[in-house]
Design a protein around this motif. Sequence first.
Motif, short mmCIF file in Angstrom:
data_model
loop_
_atom_site.label_atom_id
_atom_site.label_comp_id
_atom_site.label_asym_id
_atom_site.label_seq_id
_atom_site.Cartn_x
_atom_site.Cartn_y
_atom_site.Cartn_z
N TYR A 84 0.87 -1.07 0.18
CA TYR A 84 -0.02 -0.19 -0.03
C TYR A 84 0.95 1.36 0.12
CZ TYR A 84 -4.16 -2.95 1.17
OH TYR A 84 -5.20 -3.75 1.06
N THR A 85 0.69 2.22 -0.93
CA THR A 85 1.41 3.39 -1.14
C THR A 85 0.83 4.73 -0.74
OG1 THR A 85 1.18 3.25 -3.48
CG2 THR A 85 3.06 2.31 -2.88
N ASN A 86 -0.14 4.54 0.15
CA ASN A 86 -0.59 5.70 0.83
C ASN A 86 0.14 6.76 1.10
OD1 ASN A 86 -1.67 3.32 2.49
ND2 ASN A 86 -1.61 5.19 3.86
N ASP A 180 8.10 11.60 -6.67
CA ASP A 180 9.01 10.47 -6.61
C ASP A 180 9.32 10.33 -8.31
OD1 ASP A 180 6.83 9.26 -7.66
OD2 ASP A 180 6.82 7.92 -6.08
N ASP A 181 10.13 9.26 -8.50
CA ASP A 181 10.33 9.21 -9.98
C ASP A 181 9.11 8.71 -10.83
OD1 ASP A 181 12.88 9.26 -9.42
OD2 ASP A 181 13.43 7.27 -9.45
N ALA A 182 8.23 8.16 -10.05
CA ALA A 182 6.89 7.74 -11.01
C ALA A 182 6.12 9.00 -11.36
CB ALA A 182 5.93 6.81 -10.32
N ARG A 183 6.06 9.95 -10.32
CA ARG A 183 5.24 11.21 -10.51
C ARG A 183 6.19 12.10 -11.50
NH1 ARG A 183 0.98 12.87 -6.30
NH2 ARG A 183 0.39 10.57 -5.59
N GLN A 184 7.17 11.88 -11.28
CA GLN A 184 8.21 12.84 -12.34
C GLN A 184 7.96 12.37 -13.72
OE1 GLN A 184 9.76 15.40 -11.18
NE2 GLN A 184 9.65 15.90 -13.41
N SER A 185 7.77 10.94 -13.97
CA SER A 185 7.60 10.57 -15.40
C SER A 185 6.26 10.92 -15.99
CB SER A 185 7.85 8.98 -15.30
OG SER A 185 6.96 8.50 -15.98
N CYS A 186 5.27 10.71 -15.10
CA CYS A 186 3.84 11.23 -15.24
C CYS A 186 3.82 12.79 -15.60
CB CYS A 186 2.90 10.95 -14.28
SG CYS A 186 2.82 9.03 -14.19
N GLU A 219 6.59 25.52 11.42
CA GLU A 219 7.59 25.17 10.73
C GLU A 219 7.83 23.72 10.97
OE1 GLU A 219 9.70 26.85 8.60
OE2 GLU A 219 8.23 28.56 8.72
N VAL A 220 8.12 23.07 9.99
CA VAL A 220 8.26 21.59 10.50
C VAL A 220 9.73 21.38 10.17
CG1 VAL A 220 7.88 19.41 9.94
CG2 VAL A 220 5.83 20.81 9.88
N ASP A 221 10.57 20.91 11.04
CA ASP A 221 12.00 20.57 11.12
C ASP A 221 12.15 19.19 10.61
OD1 ASP A 221 12.85 23.17 11.78
OD2 ASP A 221 12.68 22.71 13.91
N PHE A 222 11.37 18.38 11.16
CA PHE A 222 11.48 16.92 10.74
C PHE A 222 10.34 16.38 10.18
CE2 PHE A 222 14.17 17.94 14.37
CZ PHE A 222 15.58 17.58 13.69
N PRO A 223 10.09 16.28 8.84
CA PRO A 223 8.94 15.93 8.27
C PRO A 223 8.88 14.38 8.38
CG PRO A 223 10.57 16.55 6.55
CD PRO A 223 10.95 16.98 7.90
N GLN A 224 7.58 13.70 8.38
CA GLN A 224 7.21 12.31 8.56
C GLN A 224 6.73 11.83 6.94
OE1 GLN A 224 7.64 10.51 10.95
NE2 GLN A 224 8.59 12.01 12.44
N GLN A 225 7.61 10.80 6.66
CA GLN A 225 7.64 10.23 5.06
C GLN A 225 7.63 8.79 5.39
OE1 GLN A 225 9.92 12.52 2.68
NE2 GLN A 225 8.53 14.11 2.39
N GLY A 226 7.25 8.03 4.36
CA GLY A 226 7.39 6.59 4.21
C GLY A 226 6.10 5.94 3.39
N GLY A 227 5.07 6.17 3.34
CA GLY A 227 4.03 5.73 3.02
C GLY A 227 4.26 5.29 1.49
N ARG A 228 4.85 6.29 0.70
CA ARG A 228 4.89 6.17 -0.48
C ARG A 228 5.77 4.79 -1.00
NH1 ARG A 228 0.57 8.54 -1.55
NH2 ARG A 228 0.39 10.82 -1.85
N THR A 229 6.67 4.46 -0.04
CA THR A 229 7.45 3.43 -0.36
C THR A 229 6.90 2.29 0.59
OG1 THR A 229 9.13 4.28 1.57
CG2 THR A 229 9.51 4.57 -0.92
N GLY A 230 5.94 2.24 1.05
CA GLY A 230 5.41 1.17 1.80
C GLY A 230 5.70 1.18 3.34
N HIS A 231 6.20 2.14 3.71
CA HIS A 231 6.84 1.97 5.19
C HIS A 231 5.61 2.84 6.01
CE1 HIS A 231 10.31 1.18 3.11
NE2 HIS A 231 10.77 0.64 4.13
N HIS A 232 4.96 1.81 6.91
CA HIS A 232 3.57 2.60 7.23
C HIS A 232 3.89 2.81 8.89
CE1 HIS A 232 1.23 2.69 3.82
NE2 HIS A 232 1.80 1.54 3.44
#
Lengths: 255, 330
Positions: A84-86, A180-186, A219-232
């Motif tokens: 899942y890549t939400n 990400d790369d896929a979005r860049q290509s689209c 201001e966000v110093d440490f954004p949270q990410q991971g879903g797009r690569t499946g890290h939930h």
Amino acid sequence: MATSANTEDLIRVVVQIADDHLILGHRLSEWCGHAPMLEEDLSMPNMALDLVGQSRALYSYAAQLENKGRSEDDFAYLRKDREYTNCLLVERPNTDFAHTMLKQFYFAAFMHPFWQGVKNGSDETLRGIAGKAEKEIGYHIRHAGEWIVRLGDGTDESAERMADAIDALHPYTSELLEVDDARQSCIAAGVIPEIGPIQAQWNATIHNVFTQAKLNVPEVDFPQQGGRTGHHTEDFGFLLTELQYMQRTYPGAQW
Amino acid sequence: MYSQGLIGANTETKETQEFLDAFQARIDAEIKIEPNDPMPAAYRKTLIRMIGQHAHSEIVGMLPEGNWITRAPTLRRKVALLAKVQDEGGHGLYLYSAAETLGVSREQMTEELLNGSAKYSSIFNYPTPTWADIGAIGWLVDGAAIMNQVPLCRCSYGPYARAMIRVCKEESFHQRQGYELMKTLTEGNEDQKQMAQDALNRWWWPSIMMFGPSDTDSQHSDQSMKWKIKRFTNDELRQKFIDATVPQAKLIGLTLPDPDLKWNENKNEDGGYDFGEINWDEFWKVVKGHGMMNKDRIRARKKAWDDGAWVRDAALAYAKKSEQQNSEAA
């Protein structure tokens, strides 16, 4: 400008957006019957319906592009958590009405200009989905935005709860705007819009509503990410447990 | 909200014999009673009780079905269920508005629901442990509700009758949807067939109890019939429901859990099904608050209401501030 994206990239982006909609719709539907007032018991399921409905159209399109005989339900119910890549924002728990409305608002403020771009983009199927989705998500911005203002400028308690929600959720917003790369290509193929103007519009919408609501954009110093690569997040497994319960318990059954 | 002006309005009427006769004559002539018309206090009270109970039933009814939204087995079923539960909430809102035309507020009715002084349909005090319960509720519970509600479209009180027209259309859609869900299960694998039969076993008797006590024991029937609030007695409606539902069960290969169920040519004019003894002890037990889910249902409603208090307070506070700012600017 090219007229078609690499199919694999297109599928990846379509599934990302579909997952965002399904998971946000799932969270919103958890409120059904438990809202602070009857009017919200009608409007939250209504918005959940919009979101799940959009996910169906998108999964069906991904299945068609993939051409491996999978259905919308195979995508929605039968993948593993890493598949899942939400973005993480949409899976965050409801917590309270302030968190819920803020999550809706952040998401809708992004999707509205995004769909507008897709509507004028190069992919015919997505143009069709965007035409309907843009109208629906426009209502979501209005609905959630009005609540942000009421809660931010309501009572001391509601202002405190809104500030707490912003503190908790704002770090998850940068993932919405990530390319990400896929979005860049689209983007290169003209299927989805350039991120710059969307980011500017998103910032303006947030700023405008927060100002009315007497809330600060942090201001966000440490954004949270991971879903797009499946890290939930930890909560996601529980969400999937409910979502997939029937399909996992009765494999292959038709419903 | 045209009804709000009526809340707390003076509704006192001198109930002379002449007035009561004229009121009855109007009912007999099938002229609708409207919110501003004078009406006997008991007529008003009966309608407030009935419409309030009906509204509460819709709201509490969101819980047993809402229980399956996050676990619906396909996306198609998920959106159908979401839409259905939302419809029920919409009916609740409609009905509260109809009751408000009689001078009672939604807040007051909500309070009565939460403190236990107002009732709602006992059927929602049964649990929904399986997905098939969603089918059984649509098919049987909404089916029984339609039997009750179609005649209410001709109820003598205008706002209730008009609200019922839309409600019945939607309920009838829900009933077909529920039946189709059950039919799909009966065409599925062994687990699914068992799930469907099990749900029918659990919901059949509570569904036929939904029509209320037998005519000989019903407190409210006589006067309500005379005032044309109700058009059929509990037993008449129950018989209609059973006669309509038995063939539907047969058609999808399910067995109704009543060994005494048997077609009787001589029943009524066109024949009808004889059926077994209803367990009224169970009915009264659940009505009096001792069903499996009574406490949970009210607790869930109360929690939603209490947890949402700060949201409602904030909305009110904001509305007041905006009003003040507008008047200062004017």
